[in-house]
Design a protein around this motif. Structure first.
Motif, PDB file in Angstrom:
ATOM      1  N   MET A 253      -4.544 -23.740 -11.286  1.00  0.00           N
ATOM      2  CA  MET A 253      -3.948 -25.076 -11.182  1.00  0.00           C
ATOM      3  C   MET A 253      -3.262 -25.447 -12.503  1.00  0.00           C
ATOM      4  SD  MET A 253      -3.390 -27.603  -9.177  1.00  0.00           S
ATOM      5  CE  MET A 253      -4.466 -27.072  -7.837  1.00  0.00           C
ATOM      6  N   PRO A 254      -1.969 -25.833 -12.473  1.00  0.00           N
ATOM      7  CA  PRO A 254      -1.230 -26.054 -13.727  1.00  0.00           C
ATOM      8  C   PRO A 254      -1.346 -27.463 -14.310  1.00  0.00           C
ATOM      9  CG  PRO A 254       0.263 -26.205 -11.853  1.00  0.00           C
ATOM     10  CD  PRO A 254      -1.092 -25.862 -11.284  1.00  0.00           C
ATOM     11  N   VAL A 255      -2.087 -28.354 -13.659  1.00  0.00           N
ATOM     12  CA  VAL A 255      -2.200 -29.734 -14.153  1.00  0.00           C
ATOM     13  C   VAL A 255      -3.646 -29.993 -14.572  1.00  0.00           C
ATOM     14  CG1 VAL A 255      -0.308 -30.511 -12.681  1.00  0.00           C
ATOM     15  CG2 VAL A 255      -2.669 -30.667 -11.846  1.00  0.00           C
ATOM     16  N   PRO A 256      -3.899 -31.035 -15.377  1.00  0.00           N
ATOM     17  CA  PRO A 256      -5.279 -31.362 -15.758  1.00  0.00           C
ATOM     18  C   PRO A 256      -6.144 -31.628 -14.526  1.00  0.00           C
ATOM     19  CG  PRO A 256      -3.736 -32.530 -17.155  1.00  0.00           C
ATOM     20  CD  PRO A 256      -2.919 -31.887 -16.086  1.00  0.00           C
ATOM     21  N   GLU A 257      -7.432 -31.335 -14.649  1.00  0.00           N
ATOM     22  CA  GLU A 257      -8.321 -31.462 -13.498  1.00  0.00           C
ATOM     23  C   GLU A 257      -8.374 -32.896 -12.978  1.00  0.00           C
ATOM     24  OE1 GLU A 257     -12.896 -30.326 -12.135  1.00  0.00           O
ATOM     25  OE2 GLU A 257     -12.116 -29.630 -14.066  1.00  0.00           O
ATOM     26  N   ALA A 258      -8.265 -33.881 -13.850  1.00  0.00           N
ATOM     27  CA  ALA A 258      -8.295 -35.280 -13.405  1.00  0.00           C
ATOM     28  C   ALA A 258      -7.119 -35.583 -12.475  1.00  0.00           C
ATOM     29  CB  ALA A 258      -8.263 -36.211 -14.615  1.00  0.00           C
ATOM     30  N   ASP A 259      -5.933 -35.057 -12.810  1.00  0.00           N
ATOM     31  CA  ASP A 259      -4.763 -35.255 -11.945  1.00  0.00           C
ATOM     32  C   ASP A 259      -4.943 -34.533 -10.612  1.00  0.00           C
ATOM     33  OD1 ASP A 259      -3.694 -36.657 -14.029  1.00  0.00           O
ATOM     34  OD2 ASP A 259      -2.388 -35.029 -14.715  1.00  0.00           O
ATOM     35  N   PHE A 260      -5.528 -33.349 -10.660  1.00  0.00           N
ATOM     36  CA  PHE A 260      -5.771 -32.574  -9.447  1.00  0.00           C
ATOM     37  C   PHE A 260      -6.735 -33.316  -8.523  1.00  0.00           C
ATOM     38  CE2 PHE A 260      -8.314 -28.854  -7.619  1.00  0.00           C
ATOM     39  CZ  PHE A 260      -7.444 -28.657  -6.557  1.00  0.00           C
ATOM     40  N   VAL A 261      -7.824 -33.815  -9.079  1.00  0.00           N
ATOM     41  CA  VAL A 261      -8.816 -34.546  -8.281  1.00  0.00           C
ATOM     42  C   VAL A 261      -8.204 -35.823  -7.715  1.00  0.00           C
ATOM     43  CG1 VAL A 261     -10.998 -35.797  -8.385  1.00  0.00           C
ATOM     44  CG2 VAL A 261     -10.788 -33.565  -9.491  1.00  0.00           C
ATOM     45  N   ALA A 262      -7.377 -36.498  -8.486  1.00  0.00           N
ATOM     46  CA  ALA A 262      -6.726 -37.720  -7.996  1.00  0.00           C
ATOM     47  C   ALA A 262      -5.837 -37.400  -6.789  1.00  0.00           C
ATOM     48  CB  ALA A 262      -5.899 -38.355  -9.106  1.00  0.00           C
ATOM     49  N   TYR A 263      -5.146 -36.276  -6.850  1.00  0.00           N
ATOM     50  CA  TYR A 263      -4.316 -35.886  -5.710  1.00  0.00           C
ATOM     51  C   TYR A 263      -5.173 -35.573  -4.486  1.00  0.00           C
ATOM     52  CZ  TYR A 263      -1.251 -33.204  -2.676  1.00  0.00           C
ATOM     53  OH  TYR A 263      -0.561 -32.742  -1.578  1.00  0.00           O
ATOM     54  N   LEU A 264      -6.287 -34.868  -4.703  1.00  0.00           N
ATOM     55  CA  LEU A 264      -7.187 -34.553  -3.592  1.00  0.00           C
ATOM     56  C   LEU A 264      -7.707 -35.840  -2.946  1.00  0.00           C
ATOM     57  CD1 LEU A 264      -9.262 -31.548  -5.016  1.00  0.00           C
ATOM     58  CD2 LEU A 264      -7.193 -31.496  -3.617  1.00  0.00           C
ATOM     59  N   LYS A 265      -8.046 -36.833  -3.752  1.00  0.00           N
ATOM     60  CA  LYS A 265      -8.512 -38.117  -3.209  1.00  0.00           C
ATOM     61  C   LYS A 265      -7.435 -38.767  -2.351  1.00  0.00           C
ATOM     62  CE  LYS A 265     -11.875 -39.436  -6.778  1.00  0.00           C
ATOM     63  NZ  LYS A 265     -12.192 -40.427  -7.846  1.00  0.00           N
ATOM     64  N   SER A 266      -6.180 -38.593  -2.747  1.00  0.00           N
ATOM     65  CA  SER A 266      -5.088 -39.208  -1.979  1.00  0.00           C
ATOM     66  C   SER A 266      -4.942 -38.565  -0.606  1.00  0.00           C
ATOM     67  CB  SER A 266      -3.766 -39.091  -2.753  1.00  0.00           C
ATOM     68  OG  SER A 266      -3.275 -37.745  -2.739  1.00  0.00           O
ATOM     69  N   ARG A 267      -5.477 -37.376  -0.429  1.00  0.00           N
ATOM     70  CA  ARG A 267      -5.391 -36.686   0.853  1.00  0.00           C
ATOM     71  C   ARG A 267      -6.651 -36.875   1.700  1.00  0.00           C
ATOM     72  NH1 ARG A 267      -3.806 -31.062   1.847  1.00  0.00           N
ATOM     73  NH2 ARG A 267      -3.342 -32.126   3.815  1.00  0.00           N
ATOM     74  N   MET A 268      -7.685 -37.486   1.132  1.00  0.00           N
ATOM     75  CA  MET A 268      -8.927 -37.687   1.859  1.00  0.00           C
ATOM     76  C   MET A 268      -8.828 -38.897   2.790  1.00  0.00           C
ATOM     77  SD  MET A 268     -11.688 -37.036  -1.218  1.00  0.00           S
ATOM     78  CE  MET A 268     -13.137 -37.069  -0.149  1.00  0.00           C
ATOM     79  N   ALA A 269      -9.331 -38.758   4.000  1.00  0.00           N
ATOM     80  CA  ALA A 269      -9.401 -39.899   4.913  1.00  0.00           C
ATOM     81  C   ALA A 269     -10.398 -40.935   4.403  1.00  0.00           C
ATOM     82  CB  ALA A 269      -9.786 -39.431   6.312  1.00  0.00           C
ATOM     83  N   ASP A 270     -11.424 -40.456   3.671  1.00  0.00           N
ATOM     84  CA  ASP A 270     -12.430 -41.351   3.101  1.00  0.00           C
ATOM     85  C   ASP A 270     -12.581 -41.010   1.618  1.00  0.00           C
ATOM     86  OD1 ASP A 270     -14.532 -42.935   2.412  1.00  0.00           O
ATOM     87  OD2 ASP A 270     -16.018 -41.983   3.720  1.00  0.00           O
ATOM     88  N   PRO A 271     -11.758 -41.615   0.740  1.00  0.00           N
ATOM     89  CA  PRO A 271     -11.795 -41.285  -0.690  1.00  0.00           C
ATOM     90  C   PRO A 271     -13.125 -41.581  -1.368  1.00  0.00           C
ATOM     91  CG  PRO A 271      -9.811 -42.522  -0.120  1.00  0.00           C
ATOM     92  CD  PRO A 271     -10.720 -42.610   1.053  1.00  0.00           C
ATOM     93  N   SER A 272     -14.007 -42.348  -0.722  1.00  0.00           N
ATOM     94  CA  SER A 272     -15.306 -42.639  -1.331  1.00  0.00           C
ATOM     95  C   SER A 272     -16.217 -41.403  -1.351  1.00  0.00           C
ATOM     96  CB  SER A 272     -15.996 -43.785  -0.584  1.00  0.00           C
ATOM     97  OG  SER A 272     -16.355 -43.388   0.738  1.00  0.00           O
ATOM     98  N   ARG A 273     -15.904 -40.390  -0.546  1.00  0.00           N
ATOM     99  CA  ARG A 273     -16.741 -39.181  -0.493  1.00  0.00           C
ATOM    100  C   ARG A 273     -16.421 -38.260  -1.667  1.00  0.00           C
ATOM    101  NH1 ARG A 273     -19.132 -37.584   4.157  1.00  0.00           N
ATOM    102  NH2 ARG A 273     -20.180 -36.160   2.709  1.00  0.00           N
ATOM    103  N   THR A 274     -16.579 -38.773  -2.876  1.00  0.00           N
ATOM    104  CA  THR A 274     -16.266 -37.976  -4.064  1.00  0.00           C
ATOM    105  C   THR A 274     -17.223 -36.799  -4.237  1.00  0.00           C
ATOM    106  OG1 THR A 274     -17.604 -39.508  -5.383  1.00  0.00           O
ATOM    107  CG2 THR A 274     -15.214 -39.909  -5.292  1.00  0.00           C
ATOM    108  N   ASP A 275     -18.384 -36.835  -3.568  1.00  0.00           N
ATOM    109  CA  ASP A 275     -19.318 -35.723  -3.654  1.00  0.00           C
ATOM    110  C   ASP A 275     -18.708 -34.446  -3.086  1.00  0.00           C
ATOM    111  OD1 ASP A 275     -19.523 -37.233  -1.124  1.00  0.00           O
ATOM    112  OD2 ASP A 275     -21.006 -35.715  -0.564  1.00  0.00           O
ATOM    113  N   LEU A 276     -17.726 -34.592  -2.201  1.00  0.00           N
ATOM    114  CA  LEU A 276     -17.105 -33.423  -1.588  1.00  0.00           C
ATOM    115  C   LEU A 276     -16.055 -32.780  -2.488  1.00  0.00           C
ATOM    116  CD1 LEU A 276     -16.684 -34.739   2.070  1.00  0.00           C
ATOM    117  CD2 LEU A 276     -18.465 -33.231   1.167  1.00  0.00           C
TER     118      LEU A 276
END
Length: 374
Positions: free
Chosen positions: A212-235
């Motif tokens: 992954m070419p971007v910082p992990e925080a940016d990557f995780v933020a993008y993943l949250k944007s694709r989650m139907a339920d962004p509160s499930r950060t445990d996943l």
């Protein structure tokens, strides 16, 4: 009547296997899909990266990925694989009373469909499904070799470890069904070698250039944007695997080795319980018409096994690797059965007491697991 059932229990064992698979599914959908779910979120948004093909395909259909999609996609894939294998078994052996023990030992093995149900959502089953398609396809033209190359590329894009996990079995199927059956010439050999070079180059690109070419925080933020339920950060706790270098994976594996290696006697026992099946497989190899075919099949079995040995050194999901190794052996058995034979090989006996006991034990084992046995 009870004596007759104990003497020839194979239909009952098949029914028990179906019930156990249903039970494994009910148990599985109650567990958090940590690794399978995050694979549905990762795509090529940040450029070419490893382990992103499945997520990229999902992104074509939906911007938000619900958790239940893991079980929906995994369940459909499992059902398709079941249907493909049933078709393959029908084509190779046919369904009859005398072939039922063989079907139970393979389809009812805890290494195979039951363990794929336990690992629902993981990427292993895609290699199995595509290999079965190759066993069902006509193999007389270069289109077959090209299809195998395309399947290998897809598998490496799903997860680069497929180069060790299922690509060697794909190569074995291509060699046995195309090159051994229809002969070698300059064009088909050159095409096969070029295809293998492309798949290998793609593996190295995914392994060493697919971080992954971007910082992990940016990557995780993008993943949250694709989650139907962004509160499930445990996943999202396994997001680090898109940043982890190979050296760290090997280090983690060796660090866990003293504990994980304790499962090897259990794996050995499970393999031994398949003895009637291995005897039949050995009989198929001995019955081959050509000495060269026998030597090449044995070399292929050694090569596939060595690929799994390398995986053992690199990644610690030992129960999955052992299970998929066994599945590869099952698929290669079908490929060997398609080669010219000098004589018929007796099937697994339906009324042998020891064979029935082994079949019963394997039937009652619900799955092997992911990392450690059970």
């Amino acid at each position: 009547m009870l004596a007759n059932v104990m003497q020839n229990p194979w239909r009952i064992l098949l029914t028990i296997n179906a019930a156990i698979i249903a039970g494994v599914f009910v148990h599985k959908i109650q567990l958090p899909p940590y690794v399978p779910y995050i694979h549905l979120l990762v795509d090529y948004h940040f450029g070419f990266i490893k382990r992103a093909l499945i997520g990229a395909i999902v992104a074509l259909f939906t911007a938000k990925v619900p958790v239940w999609s893991v079980f929906a996609i995994g369940g459909v894939t499992w059902l398709v694989t079941l249907g493909l294998y049933a078709k393959l078994f029908q084509k190779t052996f046919g369904f009859a009373g005398r072939t039922l023990p063989l079907f139970v030992f393979i389809a009812g093995s805890p290494f195979f469909l039951k363990n794929f149900m336990h690992t629902l959502g993981h990427f292993d089953i895609y290699g199995c499904a595509l290999a079965i398609i190759l066993l069902l396809m006509p193999a007389g033209s270069l289109l077959f070799v090209a299809t195998a190359a395309l399947f290998s590329i897809i598998l490496v894009l799903i997860h680069h470890i497929h180069l060790l996990m299922y690509v060697p079995t794909v190569i074995t199927i291509v060699v046995t069904r195309h090159y051994l059956a229809y002969g070698c010439n300059r064009s088909n050999v050159a095409f096969g070698l070029a295809a293998f070079a492309v798949v290998t180059a793609l593996f190295f690109a995914a392994q060493f250039l697919g971080t992954m070419p971007v910082p992990e925080a940016d990557f995780v933020a993008y993943l949250k944007s694709r989650m139907a339920d962004p509160s499930r950060t445990d996943l999202l706790q396994f997001a680090y695997i898109w940043y982890q270098p190979l050296s760290q994976e090997v280090s983690d594996t060796w660090g866990r080795l003293p504990h994980n290696i304790l499962g090897l006697p259990v794996f050995a026992l499970l393999i031994w319980l398949h003895t009637p099946l291995w005897r039949y497989f050995a009989g198929l190899i001995r019955a081959l018409e050509s000495d060269m075919h026998r030597r090449l099949v044995i070399a292929a079995l050694i090569g596939v096994s060595l690929a799994y040995l390398v995986m053992f050194v690199m990644v610690f999901d030992y129960s999955r690797w052992i299970s998929n190794w066994a599945v590869c052996m099952f698929l290669i058995l079908h490929a060997v059965k398609m080669l010219p034979a000098a004589r018929d090989t007796p099937l697994i006996p339906a009324e042998d007491r020891n064979t029935n006991i082994f079949g019963l034990i394997l039937t009652l084992i619900p799955r092997v697991g992911i990392v450690r046995p059970f």
